[in-house]
Each structure stands twice: as structure tokens, then as C-alpha cells.
Enzyme design. Structure first.
Site, PDB file in Angstrom:
ATOM      1  N   GLU A 189       0.826  -1.313   0.042  1.00 47.64           N
ATOM      2  CA  GLU A 189      -0.098   0.047  -0.013  1.00 47.64           C
ATOM      3  C   GLU A 189       0.691   1.372  -0.049  1.00 47.64           C
ATOM      4  OE1 GLU A 189      -2.689  -0.623   3.184  1.00 47.64           O
ATOM      5  OE2 GLU A 189      -3.803  -2.139   2.431  1.00 47.64           O
ATOM      6  N   GLU A 294      -6.216 -10.754  -0.972  1.00 47.06           N
ATOM      7  CA  GLU A 294      -7.039 -10.416   0.125  1.00 47.06           C
ATOM      8  C   GLU A 294      -8.331 -10.347  -0.225  1.00 47.06           C
ATOM      9  OE1 GLU A 294      -5.555  -7.117   2.464  1.00 47.06           O
ATOM     10  OE2 GLU A 294      -3.312  -7.612   1.845  1.00 47.06           O
TER      11      GLU A 294
END
Ligand code: XIL
Length: 402
Positions: A189, A294
Site C-alpha cells: 500500500e 486478500e
């Protein structure tokens, strides 16, 4: 099976033998013996076919891992109780269904490297042993991330100290697990929604090259481990462009990057299929593998009507935002099933470009989406329900296997 048959043979024939003795001198001995013999055969046949079909169902447990083994790894995120096999249902289900695991929290910096010179390797070592025991590949998560950092470094002022922590952390952790884990989410991220670099302690203190530097250090420390960049929403055009630029920059520096992880925290009623398809094509054109890392399909309303999975986003609880506390209506169950079906159709279409599909959690009750971005809701984002029962979405996905 043969043991069971032998046992029943002995019971029946033993019974027969006993009767043989009693009836030795009787006139009707042969008639009765024949009757017993026939009965014995009938019982054995029933048992045989009964056992055979029971065995068939046991050996044919329908498994994601088996169904897709020719195409890609199927993973799940696991927690401490699951690593330690304290959760009986999960202990059985995980090795049956999954060929890969990602530690949900225990390899994050705040757990594994909480102080300058303190490393907690116990749980990660257990995870490695768990993977070995069940032939499950481990995707280690994650080396460099702005969140879940140890308290002592979260507000570090001095750039040299940040650099020191960054370097020591990657060197120590990545080298310890080289060859023991299959892959690392080296950086997690690092991008904003518009594709620019995320404002984080790493960007502020180390500058925009920190991503390339993280991969360079990881490459040195873990030459036998696959190295990935992982993020959410990088299927979205602007953020995707940022991710492509980041990956190209790493490659241009002569540093190894093996894959990209698209997190896949989508909403069941709003899956960006077209963007996902374009992303698979564009990322793999860079010569790297694409992973879905995810995956979960939330069914609840999002307070900002957004797919951003920023862990820092939080909103207040209200009953309106928790509409399925007493069960999922059929209409939403159908959407969820269709969502997973559409996604897996796409994954299979690009199976040569995709390395792994990992769900973020084993069953609905354990999903982080029950507490994010609003605490205490009831979500239904995975393929197994709260009792570890496969949901209609599981059947739909399995059916797609060719
Ligand atoms: C989440 C975990 O599931 C939670 O248990 C924890 O409290 C916060 O982090 N993106 C990521 C994951 O890369 O590490 C996050 O995991 C979910 C969003």
C-alpha cells in the site's frame, strides 16, 4: 476397507461355525448352513457397497486446493489460533482446502520487530512449520507498510533512524525466512487513490525511492523468495497507472520484482470486472505474475460508497449499516454467489498469468470485515459460513473447474 470386510467375515463365519457345532448331527444341517451362507454373502455385499460408497465420499471431499491445483494456488489468511491448530474446525478445513496461507497479522512489523533490537520470531517459525507439515506455501506479509508499525518508530523524527530500522528490518526478517516462505509482500500500500505516492513515514523520511530500495534489500536478503508489490484498488485506472510506474521504476533500477498483488476487497454487488481484466493484462505485460491476495466480497453498505480498503478509515456503528445481523437474504446470497462465479470465470480465463488467489480469512465469522470500517457488524464475504459450511458461492466456484 479390507480390514472391515475381514472383520465382518469373521463375525458371520464365526457365528456360522458355532452354529455348525450345535447342529452337527441335525438332519437339517445342510439346509440351514446354506441359508446362513447366503445370508452371509448378502450381508457382506451390503457392507461392501455401503463401505465403498462411504469411502468414496470421504476421499472425494470437494476441495478448492485440488480443484484448481493445475491453475493457481488457493490461499487464505490465517490467525494465531489457526497457526497453532487450536481451532479444531479450521485445523481440518485449512489443509484440505488451501494450498497457500498468508499470516493475517503475525509477520507485520509491530509483532515481529517491536523494538530496535527485539524480534519475535516464535509465531512466524510456527507458521513455517505449519506450512511444511501440510505442504502449504507461505506468502509472508508484509515487510514495509505504513500501518501496524511498532510504537517506537511510528513517530520517529530522525530520517537516519527510520533508514536504520527499514534496513535492519528487511535484512533480518527477509533473510531468516529465505527459502522457508514462498513469497513476500515486500511493500504494501505505497500508493494513494490517484496513483501518487502515499503520504507515509517512509515517503517523508526516505523519499519516493524507498520502494525500489526495499526490493533491492529484499533481493539481497532473500534470493530464493518471490518478491511482490501488494495494494488495494490498483485495478482502478489511476491507481493502476501509479502501480505500473512504480513497478517499471523497480525494473529499470535492475532490481527484481516477481509479482503484483491486487488485494480484492470488493463489494459483492459492485465488482469492477472490466478493470480487473484490464489490470491482469497490463500487469502481466510487465513480465510479472498477478496475484489476488486478500479476496473478500463484502455485502454490507459502505459509509463512503467506496472500495478503498484503507485500514485507517473508521465510521460509527448504526443499525442501518448492519442490515443482515439476523441472516443473509436470498437476494444478497445470490449476488454474492454470482460475484464469485464471475470472478473465478475471469481468473480461469487468465490462469496462465495468475499465480495465486488468496481469501482474506477462512470463514465469515473470522473476517476483518465484521469490524472494519465499522465495528461489530455481521458480514458474509467468504466461501465458508460461520459454521465452516461451504456456501452456495463455494459450489459455484467449484463447478467452474474444467
Ligand atoms: C487487517 C487484518 O485482517 C486485521 O486483523 C488487522 O486488525 C488490520 O489489518 N490490507 C492489508 C491487510 O494488507 O494486512 C489488512 O489486514 C487488511 C487490509
Amino acid at each position: 476397507m479390507h480390514y472391515v470386510l475381514d472383520m465382518w467375515m469373521n463375525v458371520i463365519l464365526g457365528h456360522q461355525r458355532q452354529n455348525d457345532n450345535n447342529l452337527k448331527n441335525s438332519k437339517c444341517f445342510f439346509m440351514i448352513k446354506n441359508k446362513f451362507h447366503n445370508l452371509g454373502i448378502i450381508v457382506i455385499c451390503i457392507l461392501h457397497f455401503g463401505c465403498a460408497s462411504a469411502q468414496k465420499t470421504i476421499s472425494k471431499t470437494v476441495s478448492l486446493r485440488e480443484s484448481f491445483k493445475k491453475y493457481f494456488l488457493i490461499g487464505t489468511a490465517i490467525n494465531v489460533r489457526q497457526i497453532e491448530e487450536k481451532d479444531t474446525n479450521a485445523a481440518k478445513l485449512i489443509p484440505e482446502q488451501f494450498s497457500a496461507v498468508t499470516p493475517e497479522n503475525i509477520m507485520k512489523a509491530e509483532v515481529i520487530h517491536p523494538k530496535w533490537d527485539t524480534y519475535n520470531f516464535d509465531l512466524a517459525d510456527k507458521l513455517v512449520a505449519y506450512g511444511k507439515k501440510y505442504n502449504i506455501k507461505i506468502n509472508a506479509h508484509t515487510l514495509i507498510w505504513h500501518s501496524q508499525l511498532p510504537a517506537f518508530m511510528r513517530h520517529m523524527k530522525d530520517a537516519d533512524s527510520v533508514k536504520q530500522y527499514f534496513t535492519d528490518h528487511i535484512k533480518t526478517v527477509a533473510s531468516r525466512y529465505d527459502g522457508k516462505v514462498f513469497s513476500w509482500d515486500v511493500v504494501n500500500e505505497a500508493l494513494e487513490e490517484d496513483g501518487s505516492m502515499r503520504k507515509s513515514i517512509f515517503l517523508e523520511k526516505l523519499g519516493p525511492d524507498f520502494v525500489t530500495e526495499a526490493f533491492r534489500l529484499a533481493q539481497q536478503a532473500a534470493p530464493n523468495t518471490q518478491l511482490y508489490y501488494n495494494d488495494y484498488n490498483i485495478e482502478q485506472p489511476k491507481k493502476r497507472a501509479g502501480a505500473i510506474a512504480l513497478i517499471k521504476k523497480i525494473q529499470a533500477a535492475g532490481v527484481r520484482i516477481d509479482g503484483v498483488g491486487i488485494q480484492g476487497h470488493w463489494r459483492a454487488y459492485n465488482i469492477p470486472l472490466k478493470d480487473i481484466e484490464e489490470s491482469i493484462i497490463e500487469f502481466s505485460a510487465l513480465g510479472i505474475k498477478v496475484m489476488f491476495t486478500e479476496l473478500d466480497l463484502g455485502v454490507l453498505p459502505n459509509p463512503w460508497d467506496s472500495d478503498a480498503a484503507d485500514v485507517n478509515m473508521k465510521a460509527e456503528y448504526s443499525a442501518k449499516m448492519n442490515p443482515y445481523a439476523n441472516g443473509l437474504p436470498d437476494s444478497m446470497q445470490t449476488k454474492l454467489t454470482k460475484g464469485y462465479e464471475d470472478l473465478f470465470k475471469l481468473f480461469l480465463k487468465y490462469k496462465d498469468k495468475i499465480g495465486r488467489i488468496t481469501f482474506w480469512g477462512v470463514n465469515d465469522g473470522q473476517s476483518w470485515l465484521n469490524d472494519w470500517p465499522i465495528r461489530g457488524r455481521t458480514n458474509y464475504p467468504l466461501l465458508f459460513d460461520r459454521n465452516f459450511k461451504p456456501k452456495p458461492a463455494f459450489d459455484a466456484v467449484i463447478k467452474l473447474k474444467k
